[in-house]
Scaffold this active site. Structure first.
Site, mmCIF file in Angstrom:
data_model
loop_
_atom_site.group_PDB
_atom_site.id
_atom_site.type_symbol
_atom_site.label_atom_id
_atom_site.label_comp_id
_atom_site.label_asym_id
_atom_site.label_seq_id
_atom_site.Cartn_x
_atom_site.Cartn_y
_atom_site.Cartn_z
ATOM 1 N N ASP A 1 -1.664 -2.101 -9.315
ATOM 2 C CA ASP A 1 -3.112 -1.932 -9.357
ATOM 3 C C ASP A 1 -3.398 -0.511 -9.816
ATOM 4 O O ASP A 1 -2.889 0.460 -9.231
ATOM 5 C CB ASP A 1 -3.741 -2.184 -7.988
ATOM 6 C CG ASP A 1 -3.740 -3.659 -7.615
ATOM 7 O OD1 ASP A 1 -3.432 -4.493 -8.484
ATOM 8 O OD2 ASP A 1 -4.047 -3.982 -6.449
ATOM 9 N N ASN B 1 2.116 -4.406 -5.851
ATOM 10 C CA ASN B 1 2.142 -5.735 -5.248
ATOM 11 C C ASN B 1 3.445 -6.452 -5.575
ATOM 12 O O ASN B 1 3.779 -6.629 -6.752
ATOM 13 C CB ASN B 1 0.953 -6.547 -5.747
ATOM 14 C CG ASN B 1 -0.376 -5.925 -5.335
ATOM 15 O OD1 ASN B 1 -0.862 -6.149 -4.241
ATOM 16 N ND2 ASN B 1 -0.956 -5.117 -6.216
ATOM 17 N N ARG C 1 -15.352 -3.169 -4.009
ATOM 18 C CA ARG C 1 -14.068 -3.840 -4.212
ATOM 19 C C ARG C 1 -14.102 -4.686 -5.473
ATOM 20 O O ARG C 1 -15.029 -5.448 -5.697
ATOM 21 C CB ARG C 1 -13.737 -4.721 -3.011
ATOM 22 C CG ARG C 1 -13.679 -3.976 -1.695
ATOM 23 C CD ARG C 1 -13.588 -4.924 -0.520
ATOM 24 N NE ARG C 1 -14.755 -5.787 -0.422
ATOM 25 C CZ ARG C 1 -14.885 -6.790 0.442
ATOM 26 N NH1 ARG C 1 -13.900 -7.062 1.276
ATOM 27 N NH2 ARG C 1 -15.985 -7.522 0.471
ATOM 28 N N LYS D 1 0.836 -1.201 0.000
ATOM 29 C CA LYS D 1 0.000 0.000 0.000
ATOM 30 C C LYS D 1 0.875 1.257 0.000
ATOM 31 O O LYS D 1 0.700 2.160 -0.815
ATOM 32 C CB LYS D 1 -0.915 0.010 1.229
ATOM 33 C CG LYS D 1 -1.775 -1.232 1.421
ATOM 34 C CD LYS D 1 -2.817 -1.374 0.351
ATOM 35 C CE LYS D 1 -3.842 -2.456 0.709
ATOM 36 N NZ LYS D 1 -3.274 -3.811 0.864
ATOM 37 N N LYS E 1 -8.527 1.832 4.221
ATOM 38 C CA LYS E 1 -8.070 0.447 4.201
ATOM 39 C C LYS E 1 -6.848 0.257 5.084
ATOM 40 O O LYS E 1 -6.058 1.192 5.308
ATOM 41 C CB LYS E 1 -7.754 0.002 2.774
ATOM 42 C CG LYS E 1 -6.772 0.863 1.998
ATOM 43 C CD LYS E 1 -6.716 0.406 0.539
ATOM 44 C CE LYS E 1 -5.865 1.300 -0.322
ATOM 45 N NZ LYS E 1 -5.846 0.872 -1.744
ATOM 46 N N ARG F 1 -5.082 -4.930 -12.954
ATOM 47 C CA ARG F 1 -3.770 -5.470 -12.596
ATOM 48 C C ARG F 1 -2.867 -5.370 -13.810
ATOM 49 O O ARG F 1 -3.113 -5.983 -14.840
ATOM 50 C CB ARG F 1 -3.918 -6.920 -12.136
ATOM 51 C CG ARG F 1 -2.604 -7.683 -11.928
ATOM 52 C CD ARG F 1 -1.658 -7.038 -10.931
ATOM 53 N NE ARG F 1 -2.245 -6.808 -9.627
ATOM 54 C CZ ARG F 1 -2.333 -7.699 -8.649
ATOM 55 N NH1 ARG F 1 -1.867 -8.925 -8.841
ATOM 56 N NH2 ARG F 1 -2.865 -7.362 -7.481
ATOM 57 N N ARG G 1 -10.365 -6.206 -12.610
ATOM 58 C CA ARG G 1 -11.205 -6.858 -11.611
ATOM 59 C C ARG G 1 -12.403 -5.948 -11.358
ATOM 60 O O ARG G 1 -12.253 -4.882 -10.752
ATOM 61 C CB ARG G 1 -10.419 -7.097 -10.325
ATOM 62 C CG ARG G 1 -9.368 -8.225 -10.390
ATOM 63 C CD ARG G 1 -8.050 -7.807 -11.032
ATOM 64 N NE ARG G 1 -7.470 -6.620 -10.432
ATOM 65 C CZ ARG G 1 -6.681 -6.618 -9.344
ATOM 66 N NH1 ARG G 1 -6.371 -7.746 -8.755
ATOM 67 N NH2 ARG G 1 -6.168 -5.497 -8.878
ATOM 68 N N GLU H 1 -1.853 0.552 -5.860
ATOM 69 C CA GLU H 1 -1.048 -0.376 -5.075
ATOM 70 C C GLU H 1 0.107 -0.888 -5.925
ATOM 71 O O GLU H 1 0.028 -0.909 -7.156
ATOM 72 C CB GLU H 1 -1.871 -1.573 -4.569
ATOM 73 C CG GLU H 1 -2.860 -1.248 -3.480
ATOM 74 C CD GLU H 1 -3.498 -2.489 -2.869
ATOM 75 O OE1 GLU H 1 -2.939 -3.598 -3.036
ATOM 76 O OE2 GLU H 1 -4.557 -2.348 -2.223
#
Length: 315
Positions: free
Chosen positions: A272, A282, A232, A124, A159, A209, A224, A280
């Protein structure tokens, strides 16, 4: 090559979508030897890092998909590549594992992603290094700052910094409904730092992604898309995964961060992106390989194993 996968229990893999499984299949197809172990299997003994590691073979059966030999204590330096593929939560045990992997690396082990790079890139918080690419963001444990941020932006997302799969994400709209209880819960009454971001309306079209492999931006990503009134898009939260070619803005974001993250030792990264914004970075166990391949025919996995072979040869 001898490739050791540091992963969650193999018995928990959902082979129809698991990215680590896809990596294993492609590596085995090329004749590489496969091994598997877990964080708890590692130890430092006499100054070197060893682990109880099992050699595995693939059966080709989607359900009963592997055979494992009895684990044997081996030094991590015996392998051509050690792949860290353990899912979060990124707790203290995960951090301790990165320290052990770093010791092994200092003795010559080839570890991907580099353990210190994983440790230094909270998935994050890492976006704070690229503020020009992000929506308005606040990181704090302070109630007053969060409330002021809400007053300014009206529609916000809150979050935790250590979650995955969309866990613990809340949206608070203009009316501020339940803001106080959400702050109390996520921040543990001010004892835990959290992230707050301005809501990005483009989430209705998906949380994309975007994959970076060896410093290169992959041409397809996975959107997504939230379902059933959810905010979400995470697949673990019921999001619908739709593979799409990346947009010019997504490529711009990817090409901005890719060379920096690759130089730091991050072979595989999953960005993301919502709308025009990076949300984000990852680095622990990025996924979505199989969904992209099944829908587009583009083999992300082959690109990854290509990059792994090159990286392991030069480390």
């Amino acid at each position: 090559m001898k490739i050791a996968f540091l992963a969650d229990p193999l018995s928990t893999f959902k082979t129809y979508k698991d990215t680590t499984y896809a990596m294993m299949v492609e590596a085995a197809r090329r004749g590489h030897e496969l091994y598997a172990f877990r964080h708890r299997d590692m130890a430092i003994e006499a100054g070197r890092v060893v682990a109880n590691i099992a050699r595995i073979t693939l059966t080709g059966d989607a359900d009963d998909w592997y055979r494992a030999e009895p684990p044997v204590a081996r030094a991590l330096t015996e392998f051509d590549a050690v792949l860290e593929r353990t899912d979060p939560p990124f707790d203290m045990e995960y951090i301790y594992a990165t320290y052990l992997l770093e010791v092994a690396q200092n003795h010559g082990a080839r570890v991907f992603n580099r353990p210190e790079a994983i440790r230094n890139h909270n998935e994050k918080l890492a976006i704070a290094q690229f503020p020009q690419l992000t929506a308005p963001t606040l990181v704090t444990s302070d109630n007053a700052r969060i409330r002021a941020f809400h007053r300014e932006h009206q529609d916000i997302i809150l979050k935790p910094l250590d979650g995955m799969g969309g866990a613990g994400i809340f949206r608070v709209r203009e009316d501020g409904m339940n803001l106080g209880s959400i702050i109390e819960s996520l921040s543990d009454n001010g004892r835990r730092t959290i992230m707050v971001q301005r809501y990005i309306p483009e989430i209705v079209d998906g949380d994309k992604r975007v994959l970076l492999i060896g410093g290169e931006v992959m041409p397809f990503g996975l959107s997504r898309i939230p379902q059933g009134g959810e905010v979400r898009g995470n697949l673990a939260a019921g999001g619908l995964g739709v593979a799409r070619a990346i947009t010019p803005r997504e490529r711009e974001i990817g090409e901005t961060v890719a060379p920096i993250l690759w130089q730091r030792g991050l072979l595989l990264v999953g960005l993301d992106v919502i709308g025009n914004y990076l949300t984000e970075i990852n680095v622990t166990s990025p996924t979505c390989f199989q969904e992209i391949e099944q829908q587009t025919g583009f083999s992300v996995t082959a690109k990854f194993i290509d990059a792994l072979e090159r990286a392991a040869a030069v480390v």
